[in-house]
Design an enzyme around this catalytic site. Structure first.
Site, PDB file in Angstrom:
ATOM      1  CG  HIS A  45      43.715  37.605  43.010  1.00 11.33           C
ATOM      2  ND1 HIS A  45      44.471  38.545  43.657  1.00 11.33           N
ATOM      3  CD2 HIS A  45      44.572  36.953  42.178  1.00 11.33           C
ATOM      4  CE1 HIS A  45      45.731  38.457  43.230  1.00 11.33           C
ATOM      5  NE2 HIS A  45      45.819  37.501  42.347  1.00 11.33           N
TER       6      HIS A  45
ATOM      7  CG  ASP B 207      44.414  40.605  46.271  1.00 11.69           C
ATOM      8  OD1 ASP B 207      44.098  40.863  45.091  1.00 11.69           O
ATOM      9  OD2 ASP B 207      44.130  39.521  46.819  1.00 11.69           O
ATOM     10  CG  HIS B 208      47.101  42.172  40.750  1.00 10.81           C
ATOM     11  ND1 HIS B 208      47.335  40.861  41.025  1.00 10.81           N
ATOM     12  CD2 HIS B 208      46.492  42.195  39.541  1.00 10.81           C
ATOM     13  CE1 HIS B 208      46.873  40.121  40.033  1.00 10.81           C
ATOM     14  NE2 HIS B 208      46.356  40.899  39.099  1.00 10.81           N
TER      15      HIS B 208
HETATM   16  C1  BG6 Z   1      48.123  36.358  39.706  1.00 10.79           C
HETATM   17  C2  BG6 Z   1      48.212  34.869  39.585  1.00 10.79           C
HETATM   18  O1  BG6 Z   1      48.041  36.737  41.052  1.00 10.79           O
HETATM   19  O2  BG6 Z   1      46.975  36.835  39.007  1.00 10.79           O
HETATM   20  C3  BG6 Z   1      48.246  34.458  38.110  1.00 10.79           C
HETATM   21  O3  BG6 Z   1      49.373  34.400  40.248  1.00 10.79           O
HETATM   22  C4  BG6 Z   1      47.083  35.058  37.371  1.00 10.79           C
HETATM   23  O4  BG6 Z   1      48.251  33.048  37.992  1.00 10.79           O
HETATM   24  C5  BG6 Z   1      46.977  36.547  37.616  1.00 10.79           C
HETATM   25  O5  BG6 Z   1      47.281  34.808  35.979  1.00 10.79           O
HETATM   26  C6  BG6 Z   1      45.702  37.098  37.013  1.00 10.79           C
HETATM   27  O6  BG6 Z   1      45.704  38.487  37.116  1.00 10.79           O
HETATM   28  P1  BG6 Z   1      44.883  39.401  36.099  1.00 10.79           P
HETATM   29  O7  BG6 Z   1      45.080  40.791  36.603  1.00 10.79           O
HETATM   30  O8  BG6 Z   1      45.460  39.152  34.738  1.00 10.79           O
HETATM   31  O9  BG6 Z   1      43.461  38.921  36.171  1.00 10.79           O
END
Ligand code: BG6
Length: 487
Positions: A242, A179-180
């Site tokens: 997230h 989960d990044h």
């Molecule tokens: C992704 C979603 O997991 O996270 C995207 O699929 C979203 O829709 C993105 O734009 C947002 O990530 P970050 O790191 O830019 O907040």
């Protein structure tokens, strides 16, 4: 770090280009890759090893946070990369791959530790995992790990089915679910801050905290992902994973430096203590929205249903706000508000802890004082600030808020994927989503998914460039609060 063969499925895809190669390159520059490291990229396209390396070089030029300057160094990095054509469903291709990996391991005298990274659509996870096992690739003498990324199922049942299939090939300890958001440095910091700061630890209870606000707002719309996004919506795309991970990381109590099992156990406790909503109650605690045309940073943008590829009649949500309650000793009575949406005013992920104002009742002068706020800026900027009140020297007897700002030097900070790939190579699962967390998250959102599907909850609109539908403000107003920093 132990010698590793990194087996990358989807090696010519977008995620690999934008995130994985730049992350590996920056880890290499920081000497954080195993000394004996080899990567085999896999894809359907016919490529030679040289073509593959040239593609990687291009992706570093386009996406690496640090420039490629030293060509000898780059050459050394690229030496580790090779490419094989692989059709995911074709068992023979796995045999060929197996031979190549074994051959390389023997040449380099590597222990057969293999990390299988699936940078492909989730519909392929099951087949790949089965073929890894069927071909013998997964039964060598070293360790094996499987790295996958969301979406992990599309509801509770599909997530369970997928997990069941994967666990026939890999144990829970071998599965690293990315989960990044858990790779973002400030999110990782949330746990550490409590461990090493008794001040924070002491405050982390319903005795002092009035409410918690977790926001992830984006300015982008559906981009080129209409086909995906219109089936998924903000609830599945951001909230189930997230946002609930941010909630867990905020609400856990981890008193000392803990092993990863402890962190996972504590996160599980948070999810288990979340009050569940019944389908009928969803409308009272959850707001769903869809953006209409508007303007963001002086640029006009179309509404969601006018976006290319989105059907006019789509009722997909691009915004969700929710009020959650954790029924445990620390958090009972503290509302937690979470919101996320596309095409909002600003790109910002932050957590605001609003503290109680016990003085408000006792002295009228304190009425003018703002509550203390602790703010974690997660992205695009990183920082922590604390809002306090001081005596206003110009207006005797009054108070004015001051901020203590702690901002890290933003330059060249490691990206989420660097942290995560490094941890996976190192065998540290702390910042990956454990199956229990994924399952409990799906279980919590399931009644909301159903209420949306059955239209038990209105779909409100909001103008692109705003902070979401007015009903999201009303959710907090009902409890006497408001979203901070919507200005
Ligand atoms: C992704 C979603 O997991 O996270 C995207 O699929 C979203 O829709 C993105 O734009 C947002 O990530 P970050 O790191 O830019 O907040």
């Amino acid at each position: 770090m132990e010698p590793t063969t990194f087996v990358l499925f989807g090696a010519t895809g977008d995620l690999a280009k934008r995130k994985i190669y730049p992350a590996l390159y920056n880890l290499f520059l920081d000497q954080k890759l195993p000394q004996h490291f080899s990567l085999i990229g896999l894809g359907r396209r016919e490529l030679t090893d040289e073509d593959f390396r040239a593609n990687i070089e291009k992706s570093l030029q386009d996406f690496s946070r640090r420039n490629v300057q030293d060509s000898a160094q780059l050459e050394r990095f690229l030496q580790a990369f090779g490419y094989n054509v692989l059709n995911i469903g074709n068992k023979e291709d796995y045999q060929v791959l197996h031979q190549r990996i074994e051959q390389r391991e023997q040449e380099l005298n590597l222990r057969p530790n293999r990390m299988f990274y699936l940078s492909v659509g989730p519909e392929f996870f099951e087949t790949i995992a089965a073929n890894i096992m069927g071909s013998g690739l997964g039964s060598a003498d070293g360790w094996k790990r499987l790295v996958i990324e969301k979406p992990f199922g599309s509801d509770l049942q599909t997530a369970r089915d997928l997990n069941e299939k994967l666990s026939q090939a890999f144990t829970e300890e071998e599965i690293y679910r990315i989960d990044h958001y858990l790779g973002k440095p400030m999110v990782q910091n949330l746990e550490a801050l409590q461990q090493v700061n008794p001040v924070f630890r002491a405050l982390w209870t319903n005795r002092y905290i009035a409410n918690v606000q977790i926001t992830a707002s984006e300015t982008v719309g559906v981009e080129e992902r209409a086909g995906y996004y219109d089936h998924v919506g903000a609830l599945r795309d951001m909230f189930q994973n997230h946002m609930l991970q941010l909630l867990m990381m905020t609400a856990i109590h981890v008193p000392q430096k803990s092993a990863s099992e402890k962190v996972h156990q504590k996160k599980k406790l948070v999810m288990e203590a979340l009050e569940t909503l019944s389908k009928q109650d969803v409308h009272a605690h959850v707001v769903r929205g869809q953006y209409t045309a508007g303007s963001i940073q002086d640029k006009s943008v179309v509404g969601y249903v006018e976006e290319p590829g989105i059907p006019q009649e789509s009722r997909n949500e691009t915004f969700v706000a929710a009020r959650l309650k954790i029924d445990d000793y620390f958090w009972r009575g503290v509302p937690i508000y979470i919101r996320t949406g596309k095409r909002m005013r600003e790109k910002s992920t932050r957590i605001v802890i609003e503290f109680k104002e016990p003085l408000k009742q006792s002295t009228s002068k304190a009425d003018a004082a703002a509550p203390n706020l602790l703010i974690f800026e997660i992205s695009p900027n990183e920082g922590i600030s604390l809002q306090l009140n001081t005596r206003d020297p110009q207006h005797r007897g009054e108070f004015k808020p001051i901020y203590i700002n702690l901002h890290e030097n933003q330059d060249n900070i490691a990206e989420a994927y660097e942290n995560l790939i490094h941890d996976a190579l190192n065998g540290d699962p702390t910042f990956f989503a454990h199956w229990d967390e994924v399952e409990l998250s799906w279980a919590w959102v399931q009644p909301i998914l159903e209420a949306f599907e059955e239209n038990l909850v209105p779909l409100y609109t909001y103008e692109a460039g705003s902070f979401g539908p007015a009903e999201s403000d009303a959710l907090l107003a009902e409890d006497g609060f408001h979203w901070w920093f919507d200005a």
